[in-house]
Design a protein around this motif. Structure first.
Motif, short mmCIF file in Angstrom:
data_model
loop_
_atom_site.label_atom_id
_atom_site.label_comp_id
_atom_site.label_asym_id
_atom_site.label_seq_id
_atom_site.Cartn_x
_atom_site.Cartn_y
_atom_site.Cartn_z
N ALA A 18 2.08 2.09 -4.78
CA ALA A 18 1.38 2.20 -5.39
C ALA A 18 -0.14 3.17 -4.82
CB ALA A 18 1.24 1.42 -5.42
N THR B 231 -8.22 -2.52 -3.17
CA THR B 231 -7.70 -2.17 -4.89
C THR B 231 -7.16 -3.61 -5.81
OG1 THR B 231 -7.81 0.28 -4.51
CG2 THR B 231 -6.37 -0.60 -6.45
N ALA B 232 -8.28 -4.16 -6.76
CA ALA B 232 -7.62 -5.10 -7.28
C ALA B 232 -5.94 -5.10 -7.42
CB ALA B 232 -8.15 -5.48 -8.97
N GLU B 233 -5.24 -3.98 -8.15
CA GLU B 233 -3.64 -4.37 -8.60
C GLU B 233 -2.85 -4.90 -7.40
OE1 GLU B 233 -0.30 -0.53 -9.63
OE2 GLU B 233 -2.04 -0.04 -10.09
N LEU B 234 -3.08 -3.99 -5.90
CA LEU B 234 -2.41 -4.48 -4.97
C LEU B 234 -3.29 -5.44 -4.28
CD1 LEU B 234 -2.45 -0.99 -5.16
CD2 LEU B 234 -2.30 -0.42 -2.70
N ASN C 238 -3.52 -8.13 -5.75
CA ASN C 238 -2.82 -8.80 -7.59
C ASN C 238 -0.61 -9.28 -6.48
OD1 ASN C 238 -4.70 -9.72 -8.85
ND2 ASN C 238 -4.26 -8.34 -9.76
N ALA C 239 -0.71 -7.82 -6.00
CA ALA C 239 0.97 -7.47 -5.79
C ALA C 239 1.47 -8.51 -4.58
CB ALA C 239 1.25 -5.45 -6.15
N SER D 139 0.94 -1.26 0.44
CA SER D 139 -0.44 -0.10 -0.48
C SER D 139 0.73 1.02 -0.11
CB SER D 139 -0.55 0.18 1.11
OG SER D 139 -2.06 -1.19 1.06
#
Length: 328
Positions: free
Chosen positions: A163, A183-186, A188-189, A160
């Motif tokens: 990004a 958040t989807a991107e995070l 996934n990370a 977090s």
């Protein structure tokens, strides 16, 4: 069932009932047990009248079942239908009630803190607000397996900070199993980082990132509906998700339900609370076996039960009545 009726029931000393949340739904749920017990269809008819559409049809056909605004009232109704079957068969009143996420509302209805009609309307709205809080595809959830709770939290914080967006621990389910949301991107990370450490990370097929700060706008609107709903303290203690304890008063109960939308589900602590207070039998009152399977691996839990078929219901009834000393 009236409060007086519940108070007249034999009181368990070793048994808790737990109610499942979203993800336990399946097409055709309760069809078999509905053929044997009229309480099932009667309960679905009562709930359908309250929300204005046919919940039994959704449960049996699957049409719209996985839309959050439908899933929640259908699952709650299924759980209360099984609860009513249990009572009709002479089952004991459990020592505690608890529900995972949405299941907390089932527990509150079972404990007579609110009516079924009010509860299904509440969770129908809850589902709509959750769905509308985050655009489709923006949020995500995933299960992280094999990491300690604090390591998952640290991973979420690390990602977090680097990004835009957020990712948080959403459900503390069991030791070594934490669900994250954000958040989807995070999300996934965090999954990628966990896999790099040799752990398992499984994306969950959900459209709403529950129990994280992305749900705060939904919680603000939902709080207004809660204030307008008649709620009492339950006559059987309900262990709440956000703090793993029973509310001391109605305002605390309402506040915990509001916060439940954007704070993590403390299920590990909830089950620990039950164990610390002498619970050794856990019955899952709803479709499926998710919660009972998680609990059966824990120390000092003698047996867990699912109640969603006639044979399972009868096995639980007989075993628990004997264990509680109600029959020889």
């Amino acid at each position: 069932m009236s409060v007086k009726r519940l108070e007249q029931l034999a009181q368990a000393e070793k048994t808790a009932f737990v109610f499942p949340g979203q993800g336990s739904q399946k097409v055709g749920m309760l069809a078999e047990i509905a053929e044997q017990f009229s309480e099932v269809r009667d309960t679905f008819n009562e709930a359908s009248e309250a929300v204005g559409f046919d919940l039994w049809q959704i449960a049996q056909t699957g049409e719209g079942l996985n839309q959050t605004e439908n899933t929640q009232p259908v699952l709650l109704t299924a759980s209360i239908a099984l609860w009513r079957v249990w009572l009709s068969l002479g089952g004991v009143a459990p020592k505690f009630l608890a529900g995972h996420s949405l299941g907390e509302y089932s527990a509150l209805v079972a404990g007579e803190a609110m009516s079924l009609g009010d509860a299904v309307k509440l969770v129908h709205l809850r589902g709509k607000l959750m769905q509308n809080a985050v655009p489709q595809g923006v949020g995500a959830m995933a299960a992280i397996l094999g990491l300690a709770d604090e390591d998952v939290v640290a991973l979420c914080q690390k990602v977090s900070e680097s990004a835009t967006g957020s990712v948080e621990a959403a459900n503390y389910n069991t030791k070594g199993q934490v669900v994250i949301a954000g958040t989807a991107e995070l999300v996934n990370a965090v999954m990628a980082e966990a896999k790099e450490q040799g752990k398992k990370a499984i994306a969950l097929p959900v459209s709403v990132p529950s129990h994280c700060s992305l749900m705060k706008p939904a919680a603000e609107k939902f709080a207004q509906a809660l204030e307008q709903t008649a709620i009492e303290l339950p006559c059987i203690p309900v262990i709440q998700n956000v703090n793993a304890k029973a509310a001391a008063n109605v305002e605390e109960l309402r506040q915990s339900l509001t916060e439940q939308l954007y704070r993590s589900v403390q299920w590990t602590k909830t089950i620990a609370h039950l164990q610390e207070h002498g619970v050794t039998y856990i019955a899952e009152c709803g479709p499926g076996t998710v919660l009972s399977n998680m609990a059966k691996r824990l120390p000092n839990i003698e047996k867990t039960f699912a109640l969603d078929t006639q044979s399972r219901m009868e096995d639980a009834l007989n075993t628990i009545l004997v264990a509680e000393g109600k029959i020889a």
